[in-house]
Design a protein around this motif. Structure first.
Motif, mmCIF file in Angstrom:
data_model
loop_
_atom_site.group_PDB
_atom_site.id
_atom_site.type_symbol
_atom_site.label_atom_id
_atom_site.label_comp_id
_atom_site.label_asym_id
_atom_site.label_seq_id
_atom_site.Cartn_x
_atom_site.Cartn_y
_atom_site.Cartn_z
ATOM 1 N N TYR A 1 27.119 73.660 53.730
ATOM 2 C CA TYR A 1 27.716 72.427 53.230
ATOM 3 C C TYR A 1 26.746 71.264 53.467
ATOM 4 N N THR A 2 26.591 70.433 52.466
ATOM 5 C CA THR A 2 25.680 69.298 52.564
ATOM 6 C C THR A 2 26.460 68.004 52.755
ATOM 7 N N LEU A 3 25.755 66.973 53.170
ATOM 8 C CA LEU A 3 26.360 65.689 53.494
ATOM 9 C C LEU A 3 27.025 65.069 52.269
ATOM 10 N N SER A 4 28.166 64.418 52.497
ATOM 11 C CA SER A 4 28.935 63.788 51.421
ATOM 12 C C SER A 4 28.819 62.276 51.502
ATOM 13 N N PRO A 5 28.735 61.587 50.355
ATOM 14 C CA PRO A 5 28.734 60.111 50.385
ATOM 15 C C PRO A 5 30.057 59.539 50.893
ATOM 16 N N PHE A 6 31.127 60.350 50.920
ATOM 17 C CA PHE A 6 32.387 59.886 51.491
ATOM 18 C C PHE A 6 32.362 59.928 53.021
ATOM 19 N N ASP A 7 31.398 60.623 53.597
ATOM 20 C CA ASP A 7 31.254 60.667 55.045
ATOM 21 C C ASP A 7 30.104 59.794 55.539
ATOM 22 N N TYR A 8 29.177 59.468 54.653
ATOM 23 C CA TYR A 8 27.980 58.752 55.076
ATOM 24 C C TYR A 8 27.438 57.953 53.898
ATOM 25 N N THR A 9 27.045 56.695 54.149
ATOM 26 C CA THR A 9 26.365 55.892 53.136
ATOM 27 C C THR A 9 25.093 55.328 53.737
ATOM 28 N N GLY A 10 24.076 55.212 52.916
ATOM 29 C CA GLY A 10 22.804 54.692 53.377
ATOM 30 C C GLY A 10 21.646 55.559 52.917
ATOM 31 N N SER A 11 20.491 55.289 53.489
ATOM 32 C CA SER A 11 19.269 56.017 53.129
ATOM 33 C C SER A 11 18.800 56.847 54.313
ATOM 34 N N ARG A 12 18.216 57.994 53.999
ATOM 35 C CA ARG A 12 17.671 58.880 55.028
ATOM 36 C C ARG A 12 16.279 59.326 54.597
ATOM 37 N N LEU A 13 15.325 59.220 55.535
ATOM 38 C CA LEU A 13 13.962 59.661 55.287
ATOM 39 C C LEU A 13 13.531 60.605 56.407
ATOM 40 N N MET A 14 12.770 61.618 56.052
ATOM 41 C CA MET A 14 12.220 62.542 57.037
ATOM 42 C C MET A 14 10.799 62.890 56.647
#
Length: 755
Positions: free
Chosen positions: A161-174
Motif C-alpha cells: 500500500y502506498t501513501l494517500s493524499p488523504f493521510d499526507y499532504t506536501g512534498s517528499r524528496l529522497m
C-alpha cells in the motif's frame, strides 16, 4: 526436530511476557506511525481483509513506513527473511522474481505468491520486481490465499500500500548514493485539490554501476538503470463512496547476468546479455459503503513489453544465444460484496475474471562452436568415413508463440462469532483456460563428405533442412478451493488469540515455451538420423499443482501492546509440485515438470519488543523441512531428497535505539540487523548446496524537522555466498551475493501535513 518446533511454540508464549512487538513509533515524519496494530481508518484500503490483519487466523507479517525506510526496502524483494519462511533470492535481472514460502516456490512461469499494489493484482511474476517510492506498509500473508484471491496465491500473498493524499499532504524528496556506485532519487507531491479530492504524483530513478565484472569485455555484468512515474487520484464525494485510480509507468534496463563459470571461478562470456522492460498499468477501485454492507469493484489493465537476450552458454565460446521478446496485455475485474448481520455473522462474496494474452518471439541462434560440438561431433562419431560440415556459420531455431489465458471465479466466505470463538469458512469455484499457438521453424543445411579415400576427400551430397511446425494446444482447469479456520480469543487484557486452519492451495497448469528450442533441435537431429522424438503435447505441457495446508498458530499481545508474539506450526501436503529443471545432456531449454508428491512442515516465530519509546527489538525465525515423497523422473528416484531452492531456515533480528538530542538535531537513531538464510540445495539430486549464512547491516539516522540524513551499510562482514546455481550444456554456473555496500540517504519533506 518436531519436539524442537513444539518447544519453540510453547517457549514463545512464555517469552511474550518479556518481549514486545510494536513495529514503529511516531517520529515526526509526516507519515502515520509504523505499527503492526492497524486502526480501521488505516486498513480501510484492505477490501477483502479484516480491519486488524494481525488477528486474522493466519500467519502474517506487516511492516510500516518508518521501518521500511530504516531497512531500505523499496520493493517486495526487500522483505526477504524479514517475514519468516519468506525468501526471494536476488539474482539474474528484474525479470527474476522467484519466491519461496514454506518449501514451495517457482523459478519460471506462474508464481506461488500473489502480488497486489493498492488492491490491484499483478498476474505476471516477471513484473513483480519494481521500486516504489512512499510505501506506507507491506503485508506478507503466508499459507494459501486461494479462496479469496485465486490463482498464484497457494503459498501466500503480498499486499503493498502506498501513501494517500488523504493521510499526507506536501512534498517528499529522497536522494541516495553509495558504493557501486549506486544512485537513487525520488520526488513526490501530495495535494488536496478539494476537501473530497486528493491527488499525488511521484517519480523515482535508480542507477547502479554493478558489482561483478565480465572479464571478456571488462564491464559490469549487472549494471542497471530504471525509473517510474505514478499518478494517484482519490475522490471521496461522500462518507459512503470512495474512488481511487492509479496510473503507473516503469522502465528498466539491465546490462546482463553476472553468472560465474564455477570451474573457472570467473564471469567470462563473449556474447551480449541484457534485459529491458517497460510496464504500463492502470487500476481503478470503487467502493460503496452501505452501512452494514459494502460493494467494491477493482478493475485493472496492464501492458508489458520486454526483451531478454542471453549468451545462453555463458562462456567465451560461440555456442548459442537466446532472445525472448514479449508483448503482454492483461485485464482483470473483481467485484466484492461484504456485510454483516448483527454482531455474530459477517460475510463476503465476489466474482473475479481475467484475460491475458502474450505474444512472444524467442529464437535460439546456434553459432559455430555450438554447431561443431553439439551437432557435427555427435554425428561424425557415428560415421567417421562420411563426416559432415555445416553450410552456414550459424542458423536460427525460431519460435513464435501466442498464449491466450482467461479465467472466471466465484467465491464466498462466512464468519460466525460465538462469544470468544470465531469460525470462518470459505469456498471458491475457479475455472481457467490456457491456450498455446506456436510456430517452430528453421532453415539450414549441411554437406556430407566422402572420406573413404583420406587423400582425396570429396563432397558426397548436400542436404537442406527446412522445418516449419505449427500447432495449437489448450488446457482447461476447474477447481474447488475450500478454507476453514477456527479461532479463540484469549482472556487477556490485550487482544490475543489462538487458531487452527486448513486450506487448499492451487496453481493452474500451463505450457513450457522455453522447451520449444530443444524440441526443434531434436527434430533437426532426427532429420539427420539421430536425436530424440519428442511428443510436443507431453513435453511442453505441465499439470496443475495442488496442496493442503494445515496450520496451528497464536497471536499474543502483552504488556499493554508493547509485546506482540506470533507463532505458527504448519504442515503442507503438495501434489504435482511444479519444478523447473534442465533436461539432461547438451540441450538448450529448461522445463517445468511435476513432482509426484512433496511434503513440508515447519514453524514460524515473530517477536517484537518496545520497552520504551526509545528502544525497538524485532526477531523472526522460520524453519521448513520440505522433501520429495514421490518423484521418479524415469532415471532416478528422488524420494526423501530436499526440495531444491527452498531454504530450511530464515532468520531476521533487528534493534533500533532513538536518542533525542537538542536544538539543531531533533534525534539520532541507531539501527542494526542481521538476515540469515539456508541451507538450500540447487538440484533434485541434492548434489550441491549453499550452507546457512548471515548478513549484518546497520544504519545511523539524524533528523531535524523536515530534513533527515542516514548512513547505512549492508553485508558489513563481506560474507561470500551463492544466491543461485544452475547447469547449462553440462557446465555449472553460480551467481554470488552482493559484497559489502554502504551509502548515504537524504530525505526532505516540505509543507508536510499529516491529516
Amino acid at each position: 526436530m518436531k519436539k524442537f518446533i513444539v518447544a519453540v511454540i510453547v517457549g514463545g508464549l512464555y517469552m511474550s511476557e518479556a518481549f514486545a512487538a510494536s513495529v514503529g513509533n511516531s517520529e515526526s515524519t509526516g507519515v502515520r506511525p509504523d505499527s503492526v496494530r492497524h486502526l480501521d481508518e488505516v486498513s480501510v484500503t484492505a477490501i477483502k481483509q479484516s480491519a486488524d490483519i494481525r488477528l486474522h487466523p493466519q500467519a502474517s507479517t506487516v511492516v510500516g513506513a518508518k521501518r521500511l525506510e530504516r531497512l531500505g526496502v523499496v520493493s517486495m524483494k526487500g522483505m526477504s527473511e524479514i517475514a519468516p519462511n519468506f525468501y526471494v533470492p536476488d539474482y539474474g535481472s528484474r525479470m527474476t522474481s522467484s519466491i519461496y514460502v514454506r518449501g514451495i516456490g517457482a523459478r519460471i512461469d506462474q508464481p506461488v505468491v500473489g502480488l497486489n499494489v493498492d488492491n490491484v493484482p499483478f498476474l505476471n511474476k516477471d513484473a513483480y520486481d519494481f521500486d516504489l517510492p512512499d510505501i506506507s506498509r507491506i503485508e506478507i500473508l503466508r499459507g494459501p490465499q486461494s479462496t479469496l484471491y485465486g490463482r498464484n496465491t497457494m503459498g501466500g500473498l503480498i499486499n503493498i500500500y502506498t501513501l494517500s493524499p488523504f493521510d499526507y499532504t506536501g512534498s517528499r524528496l529522497m536522494a541516495e548514493t553509495g558504493k557501486g556506485p549506486i544512485m537513487r532519487f525520488s520526488a513526490s507531491q501530495y495535494a488536496m485539490l478539494r476537501p473530497d479530492l486528493g491527488m499525488s504524483l511521484s517519480g523515482q530513478f535508480f542507477y547502479s554501476d554493478g558489482f561483478f565484472v565480465n572479464n571478456w569485455r571488462g564491464y559490469k555484468a549487472d549494471k542497471e538503470k530504471g525509473g517510474s512515474l505514478r499518478w494517484k487520484t482519490e475522490w471521496r464525494p461522500s462518507s459512503r463512496l470512495r474512488v481511487e485510480n492509479i496510473a503507473a509507468y516503469s522502465i528498466n534496463r539491465t546490462a546482463g547476468y553476472p553468472y560465474e563459470y564455477l570451474a573457472g571461478e570467473e564471469i567470462n562470456y563473449n556474447d551480449t546479455c541484457f534485459y529491458r522492460r517497460n510496464i504500463l498499468s492502470d487500476g481503478l477501485t470503487v467502493k460503496w459503503d452501505g452501512g452494514k454492507w459494502s460493494l467494491s469493484s477493482i478493475t485493472s489493465g496492464q501492458y508489458i513489453v520486454d526483451d531478454m537476450t542471453l549468451d545462453q552458454d555463458f562462456l567465451p565460446l560461440d555456442y548459442f544465444t537466446l532472445t525472448q521478446k514479449r508483448h503482454e496485455w492483461a485485464v482483470t475485474q473483481d467485484i466484492i460484496a461484504r456485510g454483516s448481520v448483527g454482531r455474530s455473522y459477517r460475510w463476503l462474496a465476489g466474482v473475479f475474471g481475467f484475460y491475458k494474452r502474450t505474444s512472444m518471439h524467442a529464437p535460439v541462434t546456434f553459432k559455430g562452436h555450438g554447431i561443431d560440438r553439439l551437432i557435427i561431433d555427435r554425428l561424425n562419431q557415428m560415421n567417421p568415413q562420411f563426416p559432415i560440415r555445416w553450410n552456414q556459420p550459424e542458423f536460427v531455431l525460431g519460435s513464435d508463440f501466442t498464449l491466450p489465458v482467461y479465467g472466471l471465479a466465484a467465491y464466498h466466505q462466512s464468519d460466525f462469532t460465538f462469544g470468544r470463538w470465531n469460525l470462518s469458512a470459505g469456498l471458491r469455484l475457479d475455472y481457467e483456460r490456457s491456450g498455446l499457438n506456436y510456430r517452430s521453424f528453421t532453415s539450414t543445411g549441411y554437406t556430407v563428405m566422402d572420406m573413404t579415400d583420406p587423400d582425396n576427400p570429396t563432397d558426397y551430397l548436400t542436404r537442406d533442412i527446412v522445418i516449419d511446425d505449427r500447432g495449437r494446444l489448450h488446457k482447461s482447469f476447474v477447481e474447488l478451493l475450500p478454507k476453514l479456520s477456527l479461532s479463540y480469543r484469549l482472556p487477556m487484557p490485550s487482544e490475543s488469540d489462538v487458531y487452527v486452519s486448513v486450506g487448499k492451495g492451487y496453481k493452474a497448469g500451463g505450457f513450457n515455451t522455453q522447451m520449444f528450442s530443444d524440441v526443434l533441435q531434436q527434430r533437426l537431429m532426427g532429420e539427420m538420423g539421430m536425436g530424440a522424438d519428442y511428443d510436443v503435447d507431453d513435453v511442453v505441457g505441465y499439470k496443475p499443482e495442488r496442496s493442503w495446508n494445515y496450520e496451528l498458530g497464536a497471536h499474543v499481545a502483552c504488556a499493554d501492546g508493547r509485546v506482540l508474539t506470533d507463532l505458527a506450526l504448519f504442515y503442507i501436503d503438495c501434489r504435482d509440485q511444479q519444478l523447473t529443471m534442465f533436461p539432461d545432456g547438451t540441450t538448450t531449454g529448461r522445463i517445468t515438470t511435476n513432482a509426484g508428491k512433496t511434503r513440508s512442515y515447519g514453524a514460524e516465530v515473530q517477536i517484537s519488543y518496545k520497552p520504551t519509546s526509545r528502544w525497538l527489538f524485532n526477531l523472526s525465525y522460520g524453519y521448513t523441512n520440505a522433501r520429495f515423497v514421490e518423484f521418479d523422473n524415469g532415471r532416478e528416484n528422488f524420494k526423501g531428497k530436499r526440495v531444491p531452492y527452498a531454504p530450511q531456515n530464515t532468520l531476521f533480528g533487528g534493534l533500533t535505539y532513538t536518542q533525542p538530542v537538542g536544538r539543531w538535531i531533533d534525534w539520532i537513531s541507531f539501527s542494526g540487523n542481521v538476515r540469515g538464510v539456508g541451507s538450500f540445495y540447487w538440484d533434485e539430486e541434492n548434489a550441491g548446496h549453499q550452507p546457512f549464512y548471515a548478513l549484518a547491516g546497520a544504519s545511523v539516522e539524524a533528523r531535524h524537522d523536515w530534513l533527515s540524513l542516514s548512513l547505512w551499510g549492508e553485508n558489513l562482514t563481506s560474507t561470500r555466498y551463492t544466491v543461485f546455481s544452475f547447469k547449462s550444456i553440462g557446465n555449472t554456473f553460480v551467481q554470488r551475493g552482493k559484497p559489502l555496500t554502504w551509502g548515504v540517504t537524504l530525505r526532505m519533506t516540505f509543507g508536510a501535513n499529516s491529516l
